[in-house]
Design a protein around this motif. Structure first.
Motif, PDB file in Angstrom:
ATOM      1  N   LEU A  38       0.833  -1.202   0.000  1.00  0.00           N
ATOM      2  CA  LEU A  38       0.000   0.000   0.000  1.00  0.00           C
ATOM      3  C   LEU A  38       0.872   1.258   0.000  1.00  0.00           C
ATOM      4  O   LEU A  38       0.628   2.209  -0.742  1.00  0.00           O
ATOM      5  CB  LEU A  38      -0.944  -0.008   1.199  1.00  0.00           C
ATOM      6  N   TYR A  39       1.895   1.261   0.843  1.00  0.00           N
ATOM      7  CA  TYR A  39       2.773   2.428   0.882  1.00  0.00           C
ATOM      8  C   TYR A  39       3.498   2.625  -0.454  1.00  0.00           C
ATOM      9  O   TYR A  39       3.666   3.748  -0.921  1.00  0.00           O
ATOM     10  CB  TYR A  39       3.787   2.302   2.020  1.00  0.00           C
ATOM     11  N   CYS A  40       3.915   1.519  -1.064  1.00  0.00           N
ATOM     12  CA  CYS A  40       4.618   1.627  -2.349  1.00  0.00           C
ATOM     13  C   CYS A  40       3.694   2.131  -3.449  1.00  0.00           C
ATOM     14  O   CYS A  40       4.169   2.624  -4.481  1.00  0.00           O
ATOM     15  CB  CYS A  40       5.220   0.278  -2.734  1.00  0.00           C
ATOM     16  N   LYS A  41       2.396   2.015  -3.246  1.00  0.00           N
ATOM     17  CA  LYS A  41       1.422   2.534  -4.220  1.00  0.00           C
ATOM     18  C   LYS A  41       0.928   3.930  -3.834  1.00  0.00           C
ATOM     19  O   LYS A  41       0.071   4.505  -4.517  1.00  0.00           O
ATOM     20  CB  LYS A  41       0.215   1.604  -4.328  1.00  0.00           C
ATOM     21  N   GLY A  42       1.431   4.459  -2.713  1.00  0.00           N
ATOM     22  CA  GLY A  42       1.050   5.800  -2.320  1.00  0.00           C
ATOM     23  C   GLY A  42      -0.119   5.875  -1.366  1.00  0.00           C
ATOM     24  O   GLY A  42      -0.717   6.946  -1.195  1.00  0.00           O
TER      25      GLY A  42
ATOM     26  N   GLY B  67      -0.625   2.652   4.719  1.00  0.00           N
ATOM     27  CA  GLY B  67      -0.709   1.246   5.124  1.00  0.00           C
ATOM     28  C   GLY B  67      -0.611   1.034   6.616  1.00  0.00           C
ATOM     29  O   GLY B  67      -0.329  -0.091   7.056  1.00  0.00           O
ATOM     30  N   GLY B  68      -0.798   2.089   7.397  1.00  0.00           N
ATOM     31  CA  GLY B  68      -0.639   1.933   8.840  1.00  0.00           C
ATOM     32  C   GLY B  68       0.839   1.946   9.205  1.00  0.00           C
ATOM     33  O   GLY B  68       1.673   2.514   8.510  1.00  0.00           O
ATOM     34  N   ASP B  69       1.182   1.299  10.303  1.00  0.00           N
ATOM     35  CA  ASP B  69       2.555   1.345  10.815  1.00  0.00           C
ATOM     36  C   ASP B  69       3.399   0.127  10.409  1.00  0.00           C
ATOM     37  O   ASP B  69       4.432  -0.143  11.036  1.00  0.00           O
ATOM     38  CB  ASP B  69       2.537   1.456  12.344  1.00  0.00           C
ATOM     39  N   ILE B  70       2.962  -0.608   9.406  1.00  0.00           N
ATOM     40  CA  ILE B  70       3.636  -1.863   8.998  1.00  0.00           C
ATOM     41  C   ILE B  70       3.871  -2.711  10.257  1.00  0.00           C
ATOM     42  O   ILE B  70       4.971  -3.200  10.526  1.00  0.00           O
ATOM     43  CB  ILE B  70       4.948  -1.601   8.214  1.00  0.00           C
ATOM     44  N   ASP B  71       2.798  -2.840  11.008  1.00  0.00           N
ATOM     45  CA  ASP B  71       2.870  -3.535  12.293  1.00  0.00           C
ATOM     46  C   ASP B  71       2.160  -4.879  12.283  1.00  0.00           C
ATOM     47  O   ASP B  71       2.014  -5.535  13.325  1.00  0.00           O
ATOM     48  CB  ASP B  71       2.260  -2.651  13.391  1.00  0.00           C
ATOM     49  N   GLY B  72       1.696  -5.320  11.098  1.00  0.00           N
ATOM     50  CA  GLY B  72       1.037  -6.615  11.000  1.00  0.00           C
ATOM     51  C   GLY B  72      -0.414  -6.598  11.405  1.00  0.00           C
ATOM     52  O   GLY B  72      -1.003  -7.664  11.621  1.00  0.00           O
ATOM     53  N   THR B  73      -1.002  -5.402  11.466  1.00  0.00           N
ATOM     54  CA  THR B  73      -2.400  -5.285  11.893  1.00  0.00           C
ATOM     55  C   THR B  73      -3.250  -4.703  10.784  1.00  0.00           C
ATOM     56  O   THR B  73      -2.953  -3.615  10.270  1.00  0.00           O
ATOM     57  CB  THR B  73      -2.514  -4.380  13.143  1.00  0.00           C
ATOM     58  N   TYR B  74      -4.292  -5.409  10.384  1.00  0.00           N
ATOM     59  CA  TYR B  74      -5.219  -4.932   9.354  1.00  0.00           C
ATOM     60  C   TYR B  74      -6.209  -4.000  10.053  1.00  0.00           C
ATOM     61  O   TYR B  74      -7.361  -4.345  10.330  1.00  0.00           O
ATOM     62  CB  TYR B  74      -5.940  -6.108   8.720  1.00  0.00           C
ATOM     63  N   ASN B  75      -5.721  -2.774  10.351  1.00  0.00           N
ATOM     64  CA  ASN B  75      -6.477  -1.850  11.186  1.00  0.00           C
ATOM     65  C   ASN B  75      -7.298  -0.877  10.350  1.00  0.00           C
ATOM     66  O   ASN B  75      -7.409  -1.012   9.133  1.00  0.00           O
ATOM     67  CB  ASN B  75      -5.525  -1.112  12.133  1.00  0.00           C
ATOM     68  N   ASP B  76      -7.870   0.121  11.013  1.00  0.00           N
ATOM     69  CA  ASP B  76      -8.755   1.059  10.319  1.00  0.00           C
ATOM     70  C   ASP B  76      -8.022   1.841   9.226  1.00  0.00           C
ATOM     71  O   ASP B  76      -8.616   2.169   8.197  1.00  0.00           O
ATOM     72  CB  ASP B  76      -9.371   2.025  11.328  1.00  0.00           C
ATOM     73  N   ARG B  77      -6.754   2.137   9.446  1.00  0.00           N
ATOM     74  CA  ARG B  77      -5.994   2.870   8.420  1.00  0.00           C
ATOM     75  C   ARG B  77      -5.820   2.008   7.172  1.00  0.00           C
ATOM     76  O   ARG B  77      -5.936   2.493   6.047  1.00  0.00           O
ATOM     77  CB  ARG B  77      -4.645   3.318   8.975  1.00  0.00           C
ATOM     78  N   VAL B  78      -5.546   0.736   7.358  1.00  0.00           N
ATOM     79  CA  VAL B  78      -5.407  -0.175   6.220  1.00  0.00           C
ATOM     80  C   VAL B  78      -6.738  -0.315   5.504  1.00  0.00           C
ATOM     81  O   VAL B  78      -6.814  -0.267   4.267  1.00  0.00           O
ATOM     82  CB  VAL B  78      -4.891  -1.552   6.676  1.00  0.00           C
ATOM     83  N   LYS B  79      -7.818  -0.462   6.280  1.00  0.00           N
ATOM     84  CA  LYS B  79      -9.146  -0.605   5.677  1.00  0.00           C
ATOM     85  C   LYS B  79      -9.508   0.629   4.853  1.00  0.00           C
ATOM     86  O   LYS B  79     -10.047   0.504   3.734  1.00  0.00           O
ATOM     87  CB  LYS B  79     -10.189  -0.833   6.769  1.00  0.00           C
ATOM     88  N   ALA B  80      -9.197   1.803   5.376  1.00  0.00           N
ATOM     89  CA  ALA B  80      -9.504   3.034   4.641  1.00  0.00           C
ATOM     90  C   ALA B  80      -8.688   3.108   3.360  1.00  0.00           C
ATOM     91  O   ALA B  80      -9.170   3.541   2.304  1.00  0.00           O
ATOM     92  CB  ALA B  80      -9.229   4.251   5.521  1.00  0.00           C
ATOM     93  N   ALA B  81      -7.417   2.661   3.443  1.00  0.00           N
ATOM     94  CA  ALA B  81      -6.552   2.681   2.263  1.00  0.00           C
ATOM     95  C   ALA B  81      -7.078   1.735   1.193  1.00  0.00           C
ATOM     96  O   ALA B  81      -7.078   2.065  -0.005  1.00  0.00           O
ATOM     97  CB  ALA B  81      -5.127   2.309   2.657  1.00  0.00           C
TER      98      ALA B  81
ATOM     99  N   GLY C  84     -10.194   0.794   0.791  1.00  0.00           N
ATOM    100  CA  GLY C  84     -11.388   1.414   0.237  1.00  0.00           C
ATOM    101  C   GLY C  84     -11.047   2.490  -0.779  1.00  0.00           C
ATOM    102  O   GLY C  84     -11.693   2.585  -1.836  1.00  0.00           O
ATOM    103  N   LYS C  85     -10.033   3.293  -0.450  1.00  0.00           N
ATOM    104  CA  LYS C  85      -9.601   4.333  -1.385  1.00  0.00           C
ATOM    105  C   LYS C  85      -9.006   3.722  -2.645  1.00  0.00           C
ATOM    106  O   LYS C  85      -9.249   4.209  -3.764  1.00  0.00           O
ATOM    107  CB  LYS C  85      -8.562   5.230  -0.697  1.00  0.00           C
ATOM    108  N   LEU C  86      -8.227   2.659  -2.506  1.00  0.00           N
ATOM    109  CA  LEU C  86      -7.651   1.959  -3.653  1.00  0.00           C
ATOM    110  C   LEU C  86      -8.748   1.489  -4.591  1.00  0.00           C
ATOM    111  O   LEU C  86      -8.694   1.703  -5.808  1.00  0.00           O
ATOM    112  CB  LEU C  86      -6.806   0.774  -3.175  1.00  0.00           C
ATOM    113  N   HIS C  87      -9.775   0.837  -4.035  1.00  0.00           N
ATOM    114  CA  HIS C  87     -10.877   0.328  -4.858  1.00  0.00           C
ATOM    115  C   HIS C  87     -11.645   1.466  -5.528  1.00  0.00           C
ATOM    116  O   HIS C  87     -12.062   1.350  -6.685  1.00  0.00           O
ATOM    117  CB  HIS C  87     -11.814  -0.514  -3.994  1.00  0.00           C
ATOM    118  N   GLN C  88     -11.813   2.550  -4.811  1.00  0.00           N
ATOM    119  CA  GLN C  88     -12.489   3.708  -5.395  1.00  0.00           C
ATOM    120  C   GLN C  88     -11.690   4.239  -6.579  1.00  0.00           C
ATOM    121  O   GLN C  88     -12.254   4.529  -7.642  1.00  0.00           O
ATOM    122  CB  GLN C  88     -12.643   4.802  -4.334  1.00  0.00           C
ATOM    123  N   ASN C  89     -10.381   4.352  -6.417  1.00  0.00           N
ATOM    124  CA  ASN C  89      -9.538   4.858  -7.501  1.00  0.00           C
ATOM    125  C   ASN C  89      -9.498   3.892  -8.683  1.00  0.00           C
ATOM    126  O   ASN C  89      -9.392   4.318  -9.837  1.00  0.00           O
ATOM    127  CB  ASN C  89      -8.119   5.120  -7.000  1.00  0.00           C
ATOM    128  N   MET C  90      -9.594   2.612  -8.405  1.00  0.00           N
ATOM    129  CA  MET C  90      -9.633   1.616  -9.481  1.00  0.00           C
ATOM    130  C   MET C  90     -10.958   1.629 -10.230  1.00  0.00           C
ATOM    131  O   MET C  90     -11.051   1.105 -11.343  1.00  0.00           O
ATOM    132  CB  MET C  90      -9.423   0.208  -8.902  1.00  0.00           C
TER     133      MET C  90
END
Length: 738
Positions: free
Chosen positions: A92-96, A99-113, A115-121
């Motif tokens: 996610l970070y490499c795509k801009g 991705g959260g803190d790269i802490d291994g947690t699929y948290n709200d920040r990852v979920k929002a990212a 969602g934004k990815l799918h919207q942009n696609m």
């Protein structure tokens, strides 16, 4: 610029996977910059975490299927491990995206990212929520952008998003970039969309413009009165937009009709204003409707009277033929224009446009020196065949040049072609190649028109690019015309009228007596020996002399006899080209250049430095040690005499003087050209005949002497150079006779 989170992603891969060795790759450079190496590493890491043993850079069918089979979708409920999640976060970070803190947690920040990815696609409606699905995961692990990038079109992006959203659930449709740029993947996806709407099943639809697709489109004309709304109008306007036509995406309106008429006229299609089959075809594939009958053609077969009659009867007006065949004993013995052929073409009422090609089938063929050489040879052959001034010569780029290769190789090549053709002939430059390379060379100003190799529909330089703006001939199919002795195979071309070739020809200029390239294998070694012996006989040793100390020679880089000889012989092609074009002996140009290179001394280097520092306005410089004032005078004279083309300069103007001095100092090809023009100008200054192919001894020595001014020193200079000239001419004559 380094991105801290991309840097953390790189460190995560290196730390977790033993500096990449676990993944079968080397350690990632930890520079904080995204790119394919990072994406490949993350792809391999994802495969590793899923238990795939044959790791690959490619996010292929196995990776895609494994996600679907093992997890269905990826989210906080299915991701199997923290490292698996860190891979997703890193991607996610490499795509801009955040991705959260790269802490291994699929948290709200990852979920929002996500969602934004799918919207942009453009797939948010198909994939609501915050879960990654197999195809969108594939889209995450590449370098495609899903936002409009530099130079992109928001309208094209909206088409890309619409295609993704409508067809993502079809088996062979994958997420395409939404970056506002047309491309190979987008072109294929549009064809898939058309095939799906034609009713083709998954596994049958393949993104190829085949017979089934063509047949289906023939019954799906769109216009203001037919299919004006709905998906077919959307597909058609999408195709128009992707070909850089300004229309609104959606309905087929009267505004769309007007733009279609403009597009049809530009492509030389029947101007119907409707999205008929021929128009669909021209929008979807480079060659368009191959049943179209052209009025131009090109080929590798001699045009005999019978074949000319066949072409005329078939409605052809213009014939493209090759100026030169570097392999006359090969498979295409008639590729080059044959003796008497142009007269046959003329007598049949046809017109001919010339093409120049030697190899030109890989990037490493194209460079500045090759461009100069090609241009000189094309001039030679065009004059030999009798093409008149004003003729466009099409220089071929006969391979699928990537855009970066066009920048690094093809553009510099054509810059040299254009300069040489413009300065040394009355001909014009055209380019023969794929759409992108044609357009880019034309945009750079190095060709006036282009012949488009649209039959090569798979070329990346054709896929996703519109027909070049100044196309003259559009090559769309290979066909056979005529029968019996009049039968011949041709490439069928559409003509735009921007170039009509030539219908009348001069008698042609003979090559008799002209210099040829030196036979280096046979003569280089003995030629060097004779040059060294001669120079030593007049007091010029292999190294040193002329005020050189051993220390200065080592520090400043004096040029030995062997080095000066090597430089001149390595540039033999240029000396040959100039000599042939100017109709002088090659040794006349070689002798002063070799001499001045060998005789460079510390004072010359000091004078150059003074001009560069602004302490002096002019000095002799470069291989031929020419003053800018002298070069300007010589070039102005040659322009005035019609020997070369160009705009005269004023040596009293400091800007002109410095611009020419810089060229003489930095561009050795320009310097050598100026040597040749100066020698011709010297004859004018002396009031004697110009140097020519006779090699008149008195004229040659006088012009060489005047190269060093006037008086006793100049006379001695001329005598010494005449001896060197004779050594060089001896071997040039042997090469001519070979």
């Amino acid at each position: 610029m380094a991105d801290e989170m991309v840097l953390r992603a790189q460190r995560f891969v290196n730390t977790t996977y033993n500096n990449g060795s676990t993944l079968g790759i080397g350690k990632l450079e930890e520079n904080g910059q995204t790119g394919w190496p990072v994406m490949y590493a993350l792809t391999r890491a994802l495969q590793y975490e899923m238990g795939i043993t044959a790791l690959s850079d490619s996010f292929g069918p196995t990776t895609l299927a494994t996600i679907g089979e093992k997890y269905g979708k990826l989210d906080e409920t299915t991701i199997p491990s923290a490292n698996f999640c860190r891979i997703i976060q890193s991607a996610l970070y490499c795509k801009g995206y955040d991705g959260g803190d790269i802490d291994g947690t699929y948290n709200d920040r990852v979920k929002a990212a996500v969602g934004k990815l799918h919207q942009n696609m453009g797939v948010a409606s198909t994939y609501p929520g915050s879960s990654l699905w197999p195809k969108t995961t594939k889209g995450l692990f590449n370098m495609d952008a899903y936002v409009t990038v530099a130079g992109g079109s928001d309208t094209i992006r909206s088409v890309q998003q619409w295609l993704n959203g409508r067809y993502i659930l079809r088996k062979d449709y994958y997420v395409i970039p939404c970056d506002g740029h047309h491309s190979r993947d987008v072109a294929k996806s549009l064809l898939l969309a058309i095939q799906y709407e034609l009713g083709m099943a998954d596994g049958v639809a393949n993104g190829v413009f085949g017979p089934g697709t063509q047949s289906g489109l023939k019954s799906h004309t769109v216009s203001v009165t037919s299919n004006a709304t709905g998906v077919w109008a959307q597909l058609f306007t999408a195709a128009m937009i992707l070909n850089k036509n300004t229309v609104a995406f959606g309905d087929f309106t009267t505004a769309v009709q007007s733009t279609v008429q403009t597009f049809q006229a530009f492509c030389e299609l029947p101007v119907t204003g409707a999205g008929d089959f021929s128009t669909w075809a021209s929008l979807l594939v480079s060659y368009g409707d191959q049943s179209r009958k052209g009025t131009a053609c090109d080929g590798v077969t001699m045009i005999t009277a019978e074949r000319a009659a066949s072409l005329k009867a078939a409605g052809y007006k213009y014939v493209g033929r090759y100026l030169y065949n570097p392999y006359p004993d090969g498979d295409l013995p008639e590729k080059q224009i044959q003796p008497g052929e142009l007269a046959t073409i003329k007598n049949a009422g046809l017109r001919c446009y010339p093409i120049y090609q030697t190899w030109s089938r890989s990037a490493d063929y194209f460079n500045t020196n090759q461009g100069v050489r090609d241009a000189f040879q094309a001039i030679d052959w065009a004059r030999y065949h009798g093409f008149k001034a004003g003729t466009v010569i099409y220089f071929a780029v006969d391979y699928d040049a990537m855009d970066g290769e066009v920048t690094s190789y093809v553009i510099p090549h054509f810059r040299a072609v254009m300069r040489t053709i413009s300065e040394n002939s009355g001909y014009n430059v055209g380019i023969y190649g794929a759409r992108n390379v044609c357009q880019r060379v034309i945009d750079a100003g190095y060709a006036s028109v282009c012949m488009v190799s649209d039959m090569s529909s798979g070329f990346s330089g054709n896929l996703g690019y519109p027909l070049a703006s100044k196309w003259s001939f559009d090559q769309i199919s290979t066909i056979t015309v005529g029968s019996g002795s009049g039968s011949l195979e041709i490439d069928n071309n559409i003509a735009s009228g921007r170039d009509t070739g030539q219908g009348d020809f001069d008698a042609g200029v003979s090559f008799d007596g002209l210099d040829t390239d030196l036979d280096k294998d046979a003569y280089r070694a003995s030629m060097l020996t004779d040059v060294k012996n001669y120079l030593e006989s007049i007091g010029v040793p292999e190294t040193g002399g002329d005020g050189w100390t051993d220390s200065d020679w080592a520090t400043l880089g004096g040029i030995s006899t062997t080095e000066a000889f090597g430089a001149v012989v390595d540039a033999d092609w240029l000396f040959t080209s100039l000599a042939r074009t100017l109709r002088v002996r090659k040794a006349l140009i070689q002798a002063p250049v070799m001499w001045e290179l060998r005789k460079l001394n510390p004072l010359d280097f000091a004078a150059d430095a003074a001009v560069q520092a602004g302490l002096k306005d002019d000095c002799s410089t470069g291989w031929g040690q020419i003053f800018a004032k002298t070069a300007i005078q010589a070039r102005n004279y040659c322009i005035g005499e019609g020997i070369i083309n160009g705009t005269g300069l004023d040596y009293n103007n400091k800007d002109d003087l410095r611009a020419v001095w810089d060229k003489l100092h930095d561009d050795q090809e320009y310097n050598i050209r100026s040597v040749a023009y100066t020698l011709i100008f010297n004859a004018e200054l002396l009031g004697i005949p110009r140097p020519d192919l006779t090699g008149n001894v008195q004229v040659t020595e006088a012009c060489l002497a005047r190269y060093n001014g006037e008086g006793p020193d100049a006379e001695k200079y001329g005598q010494e150079l005449m001896g060197l000239y004779n050594v060089l001419e001896n071997y040039n004559a042997l090469s001519r006779a070979a």
